[in-house]
Scaffold this motif. Structure first.
Motif, PDB file in Angstrom:
ATOM      1  N   ARG A 103      -0.543   4.277  -4.939  1.00 12.94           N
ATOM      2  CA  ARG A 103      -0.559   2.792  -5.130  1.00 12.94           C
ATOM      3  C   ARG A 103      -1.392   2.489  -3.664  1.00 12.94           C
ATOM      4  O   ARG A 103      -2.232   1.419  -3.875  1.00 12.94           O
ATOM      5  CB  ARG A 103       0.667   2.213  -5.191  1.00 12.94           C
ATOM      6  N   GLN A 104      -0.834   2.938  -2.474  1.00 13.33           N
ATOM      7  CA  GLN A 104      -1.575   2.702  -1.312  1.00 13.33           C
ATOM      8  C   GLN A 104      -2.917   2.969  -1.265  1.00 13.33           C
ATOM      9  O   GLN A 104      -3.889   2.020  -0.909  1.00 13.33           O
ATOM     10  CB  GLN A 104      -0.894   3.183  -0.271  1.00 13.33           C
ATOM     11  N   LYS A 106      -5.144   3.329  -3.953  1.00  9.21           N
ATOM     12  CA  LYS A 106      -5.656   2.355  -4.854  1.00  9.21           C
ATOM     13  C   LYS A 106      -5.939   0.989  -4.155  1.00  9.21           C
ATOM     14  O   LYS A 106      -7.063   0.266  -4.233  1.00  9.21           O
ATOM     15  CB  LYS A 106      -5.013   2.363  -6.161  1.00  9.21           C
ATOM     16  N   SER A 107      -4.759   0.481  -3.656  1.00  8.86           N
ATOM     17  CA  SER A 107      -4.843  -1.016  -3.064  1.00  8.86           C
ATOM     18  C   SER A 107      -5.745  -1.124  -1.984  1.00  8.86           C
ATOM     19  O   SER A 107      -6.412  -2.006  -1.768  1.00  8.86           O
ATOM     20  CB  SER A 107      -3.442  -1.763  -2.874  1.00  8.86           C
ATOM     21  N   THR A 108      -5.561   0.049  -1.193  1.00  8.40           N
ATOM     22  CA  THR A 108      -6.406  -0.193   0.030  1.00  8.40           C
ATOM     23  C   THR A 108      -7.954  -0.102  -0.376  1.00  8.40           C
ATOM     24  O   THR A 108      -8.934  -0.814   0.258  1.00  8.40           O
ATOM     25  CB  THR A 108      -6.147   1.015   0.941  1.00  8.40           C
ATOM     26  N   LEU A 110      -9.580  -0.918  -3.000  1.00 11.02           N
ATOM     27  CA  LEU A 110      -9.897  -2.009  -3.681  1.00 11.02           C
ATOM     28  C   LEU A 110      -9.953  -3.329  -2.571  1.00 11.02           C
ATOM     29  O   LEU A 110     -11.082  -3.889  -2.499  1.00 11.02           O
ATOM     30  CB  LEU A 110      -9.166  -2.499  -4.600  1.00 11.02           C
ATOM     31  N   GLY A 111      -8.854  -3.448  -1.836  1.00 10.53           N
ATOM     32  CA  GLY A 111      -8.916  -4.502  -0.871  1.00 10.53           C
ATOM     33  C   GLY A 111      -9.745  -4.340   0.161  1.00 10.53           C
ATOM     34  O   GLY A 111     -10.642  -5.159   0.719  1.00 10.53           O
ATOM     35  N   MET A 450      -6.047  -5.033   7.177  1.00 12.76           N
ATOM     36  CA  MET A 450      -5.541  -4.150   5.991  1.00 12.76           C
ATOM     37  C   MET A 450      -4.180  -3.727   6.315  1.00 12.76           C
ATOM     38  O   MET A 450      -3.371  -3.497   5.116  1.00 12.76           O
ATOM     39  CB  MET A 450      -6.501  -2.951   5.547  1.00 12.76           C
ATOM     40  N   TRP A 453      -1.693  -6.572   5.177  1.00 11.60           N
ATOM     41  CA  TRP A 453      -1.648  -7.097   3.818  1.00 11.60           C
ATOM     42  C   TRP A 453      -1.553  -5.836   2.791  1.00 11.60           C
ATOM     43  O   TRP A 453      -1.484  -6.180   1.681  1.00 11.60           O
ATOM     44  CB  TRP A 453      -2.959  -8.143   3.377  1.00 11.60           C
ATOM     45  N   THR A 454      -1.815  -4.628   3.062  1.00 11.27           N
ATOM     46  CA  THR A 454      -1.608  -3.577   2.114  1.00 11.27           C
ATOM     47  C   THR A 454      -0.439  -3.011   2.169  1.00 11.27           C
ATOM     48  O   THR A 454       0.207  -2.840   2.924  1.00 11.27           O
ATOM     49  CB  THR A 454      -2.734  -2.369   2.659  1.00 11.27           C
ATOM     50  N   LYS A 455       0.247  -3.001   0.958  1.00 10.18           N
ATOM     51  CA  LYS A 455       1.647  -2.567   0.715  1.00 10.18           C
ATOM     52  C   LYS A 455       1.723  -1.184   0.397  1.00 10.18           C
ATOM     53  O   LYS A 455       0.738  -0.428  -0.016  1.00 10.18           O
ATOM     54  CB  LYS A 455       2.261  -3.421  -0.551  1.00 10.18           C
ATOM     55  N   SER A 456       2.804  -0.544   0.930  1.00  8.24           N
ATOM     56  CA  SER A 456       2.991   0.864   0.685  1.00  8.24           C
ATOM     57  C   SER A 456       4.622   1.096   0.195  1.00  8.24           C
ATOM     58  O   SER A 456       5.475   0.323   0.630  1.00  8.24           O
ATOM     59  CB  SER A 456       2.609   1.572   1.997  1.00  8.24           C
TER      60      SER A 456
END
Length: 485
Positions: A103-104, A106-108, A110-111, A450, A453-456
């Motif tokens: 998830r990290q 992927k979110s990293t 895209l963001g 990042m 704001w990036t969740k892990s």
């Protein structure tokens, strides 16, 4: 497959780039940036003295001296360009392995892509606004038209770029629309080795991301040897950088001397206002970066300036954001306290795709050229200029000397004559060092934004402890890749 990927992310830990900072730290302690500045001043003075207009030497002798003086600088550029592709490729692949969970990752990704595009658009728009407001082209005597032709490898690349764009402009809109799907497909590297040979950085980055994710999808015993091989590539590349950078002051001296021999004092005087406007624009962009770090990253501007001082000076000295990556990663992790899983992924990507300083310079230089040739750019052309600048900046090789080639494509896309490039190529040797420092700053600001704001799935404190434990084992056992259960 996601389960296997998640398992591999937990098991493989390549050594961080910051383990390769020792040779670069020696350069910083030796004040390489000051030596480069001295080389600049001496190069300009020597070039003006040897220039045929000074009356001390004839035109043929001055030209020959210029070629020999520039030889160390041209060799310097060749060696830096030689190592950037393998260094970027290896760093991105190994940086992907630093992620703690799917998830990290992927979110990293895209963001980060969204952040890079928005920040580059803002930098290009800022360059246009400053150029239209201060009008640097109006301060240059138009009678001093560039009579110097672009020669050598840069001239060949600019000519090829111009011909390519001219041919593309001959197509009608229907033809361009029909060819658009094929061009989108062409972005993907069907032949990675060919992309590496051509130096197509955008395709190289895409290939590195695909390869990195693929390595995380296979068993550890299959991926570990390649991770270790890429680690050796990183180490060898940085060893070459450290040795080549010792000659940076001599390289700068020779390149600027040759430029001054070809142009002369009249051109240098006329371009002083342009240089001042560019430097002012870069200072404004630096302030924007610091405010971004404060608002979105929670770091005060004064703290950021103190924290990023070393990578900024090293970026100015090396003139390559790729060559400064180890120090940039170390600053992000140890000074700015960014999670290692983010810094080791963001910095290698940012060295190729986050070119805010380059975007500002290209946009401002295009406005300057348009004003010099008294070409009015409509609002639609300015919007196209921003889009072209963003596209040209993303994927630009993080090496010295390519900025003028990229600028050629931007100028051609908006119908500005390329002959003016000969007028600013001398200043470009100086100003690109400021661009590099800004690009490095942009990478560090991206890290802090990042990081906030990036969740892990892994708590920050736990990730930091695990990273410290892994780094300790790597340092004590001198192992490049740690595999844990």
């Amino acid at each position: 497959m996601l389960g296997k990927l998640f398992s591999t992310l937990e098991n493989v830990s390549p050594k961080s780039l910051k383990f390769l900072t020792d040779p670069l730290n020696r350069l910083t302690r030796g004040r390489l940036w000051l030596q480069v500045l001295i080389g600049m001043v001496l190069g300009i003075a020597t070039g003006l003295f040897v220039n045929p207009d000074s009356g001390f030497v004839s035109q043929p002798v001055a030209t020959a001296l210029g070629e020999w003086l520039a030889l160390p600088g041209n060799l310097f550029l060749v060696f830096i360009q030689m190592i950037v592709v393998p260094l970027i490729l290896a760093s991105i692949v190994r940086g992907i392995a630093a992620a703690t969970d799917v998830r990290q990752l992927k979110s990293t990704g895209l963001g980060l892509g969204f952040y890079f595009i928005i920040s580059t658009i803002a930098a290009a728009a800022l360059g246009i606004a400053i150029g239209l407001t201060l009008k640097p082209g109006d301060y240059v005597d138009r009678a001093v038209a560039p009579q110097v032709e672009l020669q050598g490898p840069v001239g060949d690349l600019v000519a090829a770029q111009s011909e390519k764009i001219a041919n593309a402009q001959d197509d009608d809109p229907a033809t361009r629309l029909k060819e658009l799907p094929g061009k989108i497909t062409d972005v993907l590297p069907t032949n990675p080795l060919g992309s590496i040979v051509r130096g197509d950085m955008l395709q190289i980055v895409i290939f590195a991301i695909v390869l990195g994710v693929g390595l995380l999808s296979v068993p550890v015993e299959s991926s570990k040897p390649l991770f270790e091989l890429l680690g050796s590539v990183q180490e060898v590349s940085m060893a070459i950088v450290a040795n080549v950078m010792r000659f940076a002051p001599v390289a700068v001296f020779g390149l600027l001397a040759q430029v001054m021999i070809k142009t002369g004092p009249d051109v240098l005087t006329g371009l002083a206002a342009y240089a001042a406007v560019v430097v002012f624009g870069m200072i404004v962009l630096l302030v924007v970066y610091l405010l971004t770090a404060m608002v979105l990253g929670g770091r005060s501007p004064i703290f950021m300036l103190k924290a990023i001082r070393e990578p900024i000076l090293l970026g100015f000295s090396t003139n390559s954001s790729a060559a400064t990556m180890p120090v940039t990663v170390k600053t992000a992790e140890e000074v700015l306290k960014v999670r290692p899983s983010l810094s080791q992924f963001i910095v290698p990507l940012g060295a190729t795709m986050n070119m805010g300083g380059t975007a500002l310079y290209q946009a401002l230089a295009t406005i300057f050229m348009a004003q010099l040739y008294q070409i009015d750019l409509s609002a639609s052309v300015l919007i196209a200029l921003i889009a072209t600048t963003v596209g040209a900046s993303i994927g630009t090789p993080a090496v010295p000397g390519v900025g003028i080639v990229v600028l050629a494509s931007v100028l051609s896309s908006v119908g500005v004559p390329l002959t003016g490039l000969a007028l600013i190529i001398g200043l470009d040797r100086i100003l690109e060092r400021f661009r590099t420092s800004l690009n490095v700053t942009g990478d560090l600001v991206a890290c802090v934004v990042m990081d906030r704001w990036t969740k892990s799935e892994t708590p920050r404190a736990e990730e930091m402890r695990e990273a410290a434990r892994t780094e300790y084992i790597q340092a004590v056992k001198n192992e490049d890749v740690i595999v844990s259960s």
